[in-house]
Scaffold this motif. Sequence first.
Motif, PDB file in Angstrom:
ATOM      1  N   PRO A 161      17.703 -35.925 -55.836  1.00  0.00           N
ATOM      2  CA  PRO A 161      16.396 -35.255 -55.837  1.00  0.00           C
ATOM      3  C   PRO A 161      16.489 -33.802 -55.358  1.00  0.00           C
ATOM      4  CG  PRO A 161      16.225 -37.422 -54.825  1.00  0.00           C
ATOM      5  CD  PRO A 161      17.678 -37.153 -55.027  1.00  0.00           C
ATOM      6  N   ALA A 162      17.384 -33.533 -54.386  1.00  0.00           N
ATOM      7  CA  ALA A 162      17.454 -32.194 -53.799  1.00  0.00           C
ATOM      8  C   ALA A 162      17.741 -31.119 -54.838  1.00  0.00           C
ATOM      9  CB  ALA A 162      18.510 -32.163 -52.701  1.00  0.00           C
ATOM     10  N   VAL A 163      18.619 -31.417 -55.807  1.00  0.00           N
ATOM     11  CA  VAL A 163      19.005 -30.410 -56.804  1.00  0.00           C
ATOM     12  C   VAL A 163      18.327 -30.663 -58.151  1.00  0.00           C
ATOM     13  CG1 VAL A 163      21.201 -29.869 -55.702  1.00  0.00           C
ATOM     14  CG2 VAL A 163      21.093 -31.760 -57.312  1.00  0.00           C
ATOM     15  N   SER A 164      17.254 -31.417 -58.122  1.00  0.00           N
ATOM     16  CA  SER A 164      16.555 -31.726 -59.386  1.00  0.00           C
ATOM     17  C   SER A 164      15.767 -30.550 -59.930  1.00  0.00           C
ATOM     18  CB  SER A 164      15.620 -32.922 -59.178  1.00  0.00           C
ATOM     19  OG  SER A 164      14.626 -32.614 -58.213  1.00  0.00           O
ATOM     20  N   GLY A 165      15.537 -29.527 -59.115  1.00  0.00           N
ATOM     21  CA  GLY A 165      14.786 -28.359 -59.566  1.00  0.00           C
ATOM     22  C   GLY A 165      14.646 -27.360 -58.443  1.00  0.00           C
ATOM     23  N   PRO A 166      14.022 -26.179 -58.693  1.00  0.00           N
ATOM     24  CA  PRO A 166      13.885 -25.149 -57.672  1.00  0.00           C
ATOM     25  C   PRO A 166      12.781 -25.490 -56.669  1.00  0.00           C
ATOM     26  CG  PRO A 166      12.822 -24.444 -59.683  1.00  0.00           C
ATOM     27  CD  PRO A 166      13.476 -25.764 -60.002  1.00  0.00           C
ATOM     28  N   VAL A 167      12.824 -24.780 -55.545  1.00  0.00           N
ATOM     29  CA  VAL A 167      11.760 -24.848 -54.538  1.00  0.00           C
ATOM     30  C   VAL A 167      11.137 -23.457 -54.452  1.00  0.00           C
ATOM     31  CG1 VAL A 167      11.199 -25.209 -52.097  1.00  0.00           C
ATOM     32  CG2 VAL A 167      12.891 -26.671 -53.224  1.00  0.00           C
ATOM     33  N   THR A 168       9.818 -23.382 -54.541  1.00  0.00           N
ATOM     34  CA  THR A 168       9.113 -22.103 -54.439  1.00  0.00           C
ATOM     35  C   THR A 168       8.787 -21.820 -52.982  1.00  0.00           C
ATOM     36  OG1 THR A 168       8.126 -22.387 -56.625  1.00  0.00           O
ATOM     37  CG2 THR A 168       7.092 -20.792 -55.153  1.00  0.00           C
ATOM     38  N   VAL A 169       9.165 -20.622 -52.516  1.00  0.00           N
ATOM     39  CA  VAL A 169       8.821 -20.187 -51.167  1.00  0.00           C
ATOM     40  C   VAL A 169       7.755 -19.112 -51.300  1.00  0.00           C
ATOM     41  CG1 VAL A 169       9.677 -19.247 -48.993  1.00  0.00           C
ATOM     42  CG2 VAL A 169      11.179 -20.666 -50.400  1.00  0.00           C
ATOM     43  N   LYS A 170       6.545 -19.425 -50.856  1.00  0.00           N
ATOM     44  CA  LYS A 170       5.409 -18.538 -51.051  1.00  0.00           C
ATOM     45  C   LYS A 170       5.306 -17.555 -49.889  1.00  0.00           C
ATOM     46  CE  LYS A 170       1.836 -20.099 -53.240  1.00  0.00           C
ATOM     47  NZ  LYS A 170       2.253 -19.688 -54.600  1.00  0.00           N
ATOM     48  N   GLY A 171       5.516 -16.267 -50.199  1.00  0.00           N
ATOM     49  CA  GLY A 171       5.404 -15.219 -49.195  1.00  0.00           C
ATOM     50  C   GLY A 171       4.056 -14.521 -49.289  1.00  0.00           C
ATOM     51  N   GLU A 172       3.851 -13.521 -48.434  1.00  0.00           N
ATOM     52  CA  GLU A 172       2.602 -12.773 -48.426  1.00  0.00           C
ATOM     53  C   GLU A 172       2.657 -11.692 -49.506  1.00  0.00           C
ATOM     54  OE1 GLU A 172       1.771 -11.333 -44.522  1.00  0.00           O
ATOM     55  OE2 GLU A 172       1.591 -13.339 -43.655  1.00  0.00           O
ATOM     56  N   GLY A 173       2.093 -12.032 -50.652  1.00  0.00           N
ATOM     57  CA  GLY A 173       2.064 -11.091 -51.774  1.00  0.00           C
ATOM     58  C   GLY A 173       3.191 -11.263 -52.756  1.00  0.00           C
ATOM     59  N   LYS A 174       4.137 -12.131 -52.452  1.00  0.00           N
ATOM     60  CA  LYS A 174       5.249 -12.349 -53.378  1.00  0.00           C
ATOM     61  C   LYS A 174       5.877 -13.706 -53.090  1.00  0.00           C
ATOM     62  CE  LYS A 174       9.581 -10.348 -55.064  1.00  0.00           C
ATOM     63  NZ  LYS A 174      10.597  -9.283 -54.898  1.00  0.00           N
ATOM     64  N   ASP A 175       6.348 -14.377 -54.169  1.00  0.00           N
ATOM     65  CA  ASP A 175       7.014 -15.672 -54.024  1.00  0.00           C
ATOM     66  C   ASP A 175       8.512 -15.522 -54.285  1.00  0.00           C
ATOM     67  OD1 ASP A 175       4.550 -16.704 -53.571  1.00  0.00           O
ATOM     68  OD2 ASP A 175       4.307 -17.597 -55.561  1.00  0.00           O
ATOM     69  N   ALA A 176       9.256 -16.479 -53.766  1.00  0.00           N
ATOM     70  CA  ALA A 176      10.712 -16.516 -53.984  1.00  0.00           C
ATOM     71  C   ALA A 176      11.083 -17.888 -54.519  1.00  0.00           C
ATOM     72  CB  ALA A 176      11.461 -16.225 -52.691  1.00  0.00           C
ATOM     73  N   LYS A 177      12.211 -17.957 -55.239  1.00  0.00           N
ATOM     74  CA  LYS A 177      12.702 -19.215 -55.801  1.00  0.00           C
ATOM     75  C   LYS A 177      14.026 -19.593 -55.141  1.00  0.00           C
ATOM     76  CE  LYS A 177       9.734 -20.182 -59.175  1.00  0.00           C
ATOM     77  NZ  LYS A 177       8.959 -21.439 -59.228  1.00  0.00           N
ATOM     78  N   LEU A 178      14.059 -20.808 -54.599  1.00  0.00           N
ATOM     79  CA  LEU A 178      15.302 -21.379 -54.092  1.00  0.00           C
ATOM     80  C   LEU A 178      15.863 -22.285 -55.180  1.00  0.00           C
ATOM     81  CD1 LEU A 178      17.306 -21.836 -51.754  1.00  0.00           C
ATOM     82  CD2 LEU A 178      15.810 -23.672 -50.942  1.00  0.00           C
ATOM     83  N   GLU A 179      16.884 -21.793 -55.872  1.00  0.00           N
ATOM     84  CA  GLU A 179      17.402 -22.483 -57.049  1.00  0.00           C
ATOM     85  C   GLU A 179      18.330 -23.646 -56.648  1.00  0.00           C
ATOM     86  OE1 GLU A 179      16.360 -21.963 -59.939  1.00  0.00           O
ATOM     87  OE2 GLU A 179      15.373 -20.002 -59.801  1.00  0.00           O
ATOM     88  N   PRO A 180      18.485 -24.629 -57.566  1.00  0.00           N
ATOM     89  CA  PRO A 180      19.357 -25.777 -57.268  1.00  0.00           C
ATOM     90  C   PRO A 180      20.772 -25.382 -56.853  1.00  0.00           C
ATOM     91  CG  PRO A 180      18.024 -26.259 -59.187  1.00  0.00           C
ATOM     92  CD  PRO A 180      17.754 -24.819 -58.833  1.00  0.00           C
ATOM     93  N   LYS A 181      21.297 -24.325 -57.448  1.00  0.00           N
ATOM     94  CA  LYS A 181      22.659 -23.911 -57.103  1.00  0.00           C
ATOM     95  C   LYS A 181      22.734 -23.492 -55.630  1.00  0.00           C
ATOM     96  CE  LYS A 181      26.461 -20.981 -58.712  1.00  0.00           C
ATOM     97  NZ  LYS A 181      26.885 -19.982 -59.728  1.00  0.00           N
ATOM     98  N   ALA A 182      21.724 -22.780 -55.154  1.00  0.00           N
ATOM     99  CA  ALA A 182      21.692 -22.361 -53.751  1.00  0.00           C
ATOM    100  C   ALA A 182      21.478 -23.560 -52.838  1.00  0.00           C
ATOM    101  CB  ALA A 182      20.593 -21.323 -53.536  1.00  0.00           C
TER     102      ALA A 182
END
Length: 596
Positions: A246-267
């Motif tokens: 499940p951990a590497v099944s897809g990215p995790v979105t990290v929601k910042g103030e005014g901008k989001d980041a993606k934590l990809e499965p490879k990371a």
Amino acid sequence: MPQGPVWPESHSEQTDVLPAISDRPAPQQDPAPGRRRSLRRAGIIGGAVVGVLAVLYGVDLLVTQGDVPRGVTVAGVDVGGLDHTAAGQHLREQIEPRLTQPVQVKAGDVEQSLDPKQAGLDLDWAATLDQAGSQPLNPFTRIASFFSSREVGVVTATAQDKLSTAIEALRAKVDRDPIEGTVRFENTKPVPVEPKPGQKLEPVGATQVVLSDWASGKPLDLPVDLTPVRTAPGAVQAALEQFARPAVSGPVTVKGEGKDAKLEPKAIAAALTFEPGDGGVLNPKLDQGKIVEAVGPQLKSTEKEGKDAEIVFHGGSPAVEPSEDGKKVNWEPSLAPLAEVLKRTGDRQLVAQYTTSPAKVTTEQANQLGIKEVIGEFSTGGFAADSGTNIKVVAQKVDGAIVKPGDTFSLNGFTGPRGTAQGYVEAGVISDGAPGREVGGGISQFATTLFNASYFAGMKDAGHKEHSYYISRYPAAREATVFQSHGGASVIDLKFTNDSETGVAVQTIWTPSQITVKLWGTKKYNVESVPGARTNFTEPQTKPGPAENCHAGNGAQGFTATDTRVLRDAASNREVRREPRTVRYNPQPKIVCEAP
């Protein structure tokens, strides 16, 4: 009618007499004759048995004299009851073919074979037959041999060095450290790693087993020491199914103030490991540093660097440049829910949490520091162009520095490393009395200028060191040097403490021929320097210069110098205290250069 028997008339008298007779003890019979007859019969039978056994023992002793004892086996070959010649021939027939065959061994879960010849193993036939022995004289042992067997093994003639080498070769194949169960990643694919206990061959025990049983023709079980693992059976599969996939099944979105980041499965895969826990389970472990490394740059624009209030000098007057609070992602609480989020599939999110970091010196604090007038200043000149470059770099770094009440200023601490990466260049220095060159050369002139400014400002000396040799452009006993190792560590520093109730700001003014340092604050003292006479002169010694870039010099005398700082109250001009200092300068050697 017929009647019963007619008793004699004397019946009643007889009846009267019976009780009297019964009162007398019954006559006792002697049992000895019967018992004696039984014992005689048992003795006769026992004697007959012993006699028969004695005869049988004698016959057996005569018949089997010199034979191998009954029930004896050698390397699994039954030679009991055979004479030694027949036993030797039988052993050779059965065992000799084995002696050239590889010996199969098992150590833990490793199966290998030993070549008897390469292992230095050979069978000592004579000693083996001697070890089998002969029929015992003890009658009880002989009787017992009809109902038992005894393995005596072989006697091995050993080339010990070869056997030791063979055992060591086995150790190289058998020994291993324990492998804990885990889940590793190939790119983003989770791969199970089953636990495997560690094992180490016991060389002494293994040698004994080989020597005893190598000729048996059977696989040998060699002793090993096992190192258990903590991971329980099934734990690897559970970690794989319940977390890794499940951990590497897809990215995790990290929601910042005014901008989001993606934590990809490879990371995620790069940051995720597993370690054994209590009860044999595998616990996931996330490397927060790697997560931040992957996500942090994407949220950099949502953060803001803090800035302390600074004193700037416009038109020669100090002014406060406002401070700014910093704002940074606080990664510890931001990533705390990540482990639970990674157990899920589908749309997965985290919310970045921010921390505001106030300035160490706020605008309000800077305005209240009382920085309003020059309280001490000093200038020096006469430096070379390369030294001037270094003095300019350090002066720009220190310009505007604030020393709050009670704080101590450290020149090495404030500037940090002074290397080429920070803009410093190679310039002249004096090393062991001889001229040399080092990156950052010339900084001691800035240190002397700053020291004298703090001296006349009435700052408390918190540590400084004079040059070993006197330099004529500086006031004697009133100068300072600094030094850092090549790695940037502080070795000799210049420090002063602001022990007044108001703040102090440092202003630097650089020109190609002069450096000036001014300390601004609220004047507390009027300061006077009282130099003393020079004494204890010593003459220079002659010293050969370096092989390269040698510069001859006449040297200079060494001497002792003193200086006394007199501090008077700025308002009343009343003397507060005197601070004498005595410095011993070494003679500067006369440098002689060898002819090329």
